[in-house]
Design an enzyme around this catalytic site. Sequence first.
Site, PDB file in Angstrom:
ATOM      1  N   GLU A 170      -6.908  -7.338   3.799  1.00 43.69           N
ATOM      2  CA  GLU A 170      -5.659  -7.492   2.876  1.00 43.69           C
ATOM      3  C   GLU A 170      -4.223  -6.951   3.422  1.00 43.69           C
ATOM      4  O   GLU A 170      -4.341  -5.709   3.709  1.00 43.69           O
ATOM      5  CB  GLU A 170      -5.917  -6.812   1.589  1.00 43.69           C
ATOM      6  CG  GLU A 170      -7.183  -7.607   0.870  1.00 43.69           C
ATOM      7  CD  GLU A 170      -6.899  -9.185   0.648  1.00 43.69           C
ATOM      8  OE1 GLU A 170      -5.744  -9.847   0.446  1.00 43.69           O
ATOM      9  OE2 GLU A 170      -7.918  -9.731   0.622  1.00 43.69           O
ATOM     10  N   GLU A 183       8.745  -8.312   5.648  1.00 44.30           N
ATOM     11  CA  GLU A 183       8.478  -7.445   4.688  1.00 44.30           C
ATOM     12  C   GLU A 183       9.194  -6.285   4.921  1.00 44.30           C
ATOM     13  O   GLU A 183       9.176  -5.630   6.080  1.00 44.30           O
ATOM     14  CB  GLU A 183       6.791  -6.961   4.729  1.00 44.30           C
ATOM     15  CG  GLU A 183       6.515  -6.226   3.617  1.00 44.30           C
ATOM     16  CD  GLU A 183       4.892  -6.109   3.665  1.00 44.30           C
ATOM     17  OE1 GLU A 183       4.510  -5.763   2.247  1.00 44.30           O
ATOM     18  OE2 GLU A 183       4.481  -6.007   4.777  1.00 44.30           O
ATOM     19  N   CYS A 228       2.402  -3.990  -1.609  1.00 45.88           N
ATOM     20  CA  CYS A 228       2.188  -4.947  -0.918  1.00 45.88           C
ATOM     21  C   CYS A 228       2.760  -6.267  -1.945  1.00 45.88           C
ATOM     22  O   CYS A 228       2.884  -7.490  -1.160  1.00 45.88           O
ATOM     23  CB  CYS A 228       0.803  -5.346  -0.336  1.00 45.88           C
ATOM     24  SG  CYS A 228      -0.544  -5.173  -1.368  1.00 45.88           S
ATOM     25  N   LYS A 254     -11.758   5.729   6.528  1.00 42.28           N
ATOM     26  CA  LYS A 254     -10.530   6.456   7.273  1.00 42.28           C
ATOM     27  C   LYS A 254      -9.257   6.282   6.454  1.00 42.28           C
ATOM     28  O   LYS A 254      -8.749   5.190   6.444  1.00 42.28           O
ATOM     29  CB  LYS A 254     -10.366   5.915   8.508  1.00 42.28           C
ATOM     30  CG  LYS A 254      -9.628   6.690   9.760  1.00 42.28           C
ATOM     31  CD  LYS A 254      -8.412   7.254   9.345  1.00 42.28           C
ATOM     32  CE  LYS A 254      -7.317   6.037   9.425  1.00 42.28           C
ATOM     33  NZ  LYS A 254      -5.856   6.470   9.223  1.00 42.28           N
TER      34      LYS A 254
END
Length: 482
Positions: free
Chosen positions: A250, A383, A284, A175
């Site tokens: 992750e 973040e 990331c 996906k």
Amino acid sequence: MVDSSRNYVDGQWSETRTGDTVDVVNPANPTETIARYQQSGVADANEAVEAASKAAEAWANTAGPERGAVLREAGKRLDARTDELTDQLVAEEGKARPEAAGEVQRAVDIFYYFAEKASDLGGTVKGPSGRNTNLYTREEPVGVAALITPWNYPIAIPAWKLAPALAAGNTVVLKPASLAPGPALALAEALDEAGLPDGVCNVVTGPGSTVANAFVQHEAVDAVSFTGSSHVGEMVYDQATDEGKRVQTEMGGKNPTVVAASADPAEAAEIVAAGGFGTTGQSCTACSRAIVHEDVSNDFVAELVDRAESVDVGPGLEHEMGPHVSQDELDSTLEYVDVAQNEGATLASGGGVPEGEAVEDGYFVEPTVFTDVESDMRIAQEEVFGPVVAVIEVSDFEEGIEVANDVPYGLSASVVTDDHTEANRFVDEAEAGVVKVNEKTTGLELHVPFGGFKRSSSETWREQGDAGLDFYTIEKTVYDNY
């Protein structure tokens, strides 16, 4: 060429059962529709899992070198379409063309790498304690793997999940993120043309709350690999482990670069700018905190601001830094700019939407530098996922390491120093899965493990290299008394 704006299930390109679709627009010019993709539902997801389950036994019993040959041929087909796929990636995700070209090449390299590794899978022979006995292990595929991938690396991350899964003999359902699904569908197209048997790889586009959720819940799925935000990844992990599945996640990062007193300010600023502003900060592993010794702080900030203000922002085909992928991502970055200022940080550069004809319509933002940042501020803890670097001044190296570790994430961390003792201490003490010395926080080799600590990862299984294969294989020990 097939119409790869459709789902790829059981070797066929098909529309959803509902007929729903979703448009993907150019983030550099949102009035331009790039492609229309399937907006799939639970029934479409379940159909893909059932196809993968049906094909699992035959693919698992296919010899490793034969599986590798399919991956190798798929890599060749991707390689032949490098320019086309690069342009598609720029159009859908928005990153600058050199960055997009590098990502496409990474996908090609990953397929070639795991094509060769497929021949190495087997097991080990051990010495038995008794006579007339063979004692050995076998590496076998886990079964059906569900892969859930993000938009920021829309071809590289699907490739580094798909290739080891297939090399190890698993079947997969994938996906991709709805904002940029085209490159992942191109992987399926290359595999199909390379002769991959029907049902071994299945790609279904649509919302994660529907498609990914159905994958995770389906009883025929044996393993789940997720890359994305920590918030969503933790929910996926909880749900999948409740279902008894093998899980690999992750997730986010708040990655520091510690600039020691011995560092050259110009060199350090170049490293931080590359890690913080590259890919529009939408990585990331992007550097979002520069933790700088007070002795070099003023010179470092001047150099970093100079680099931020010299970045050429505009559409990715012609400029150095492209737009955010969506209006929501742009709004989030601008909101963090406001939050930082309200908390008392000083805006040293950027912080707004750039002006000019080339950037007037897209989701563009200026590379941004904040100073006077304290470690407990939100801008230093959360973040941002944009080209925003928070500069935190420290009085010594020990404080630098302490501040570097003072976040809930632990994905990538770097240090800039001319002191070898400091470098070794940082390697020992940094709480991150990737640690670099005199390098930017971004950029990964494909043949070594990748993963994080704390909220950056489930801390269960690593990706890439031999570690990537470990997740997709399970060992069987054989005692053969002859």
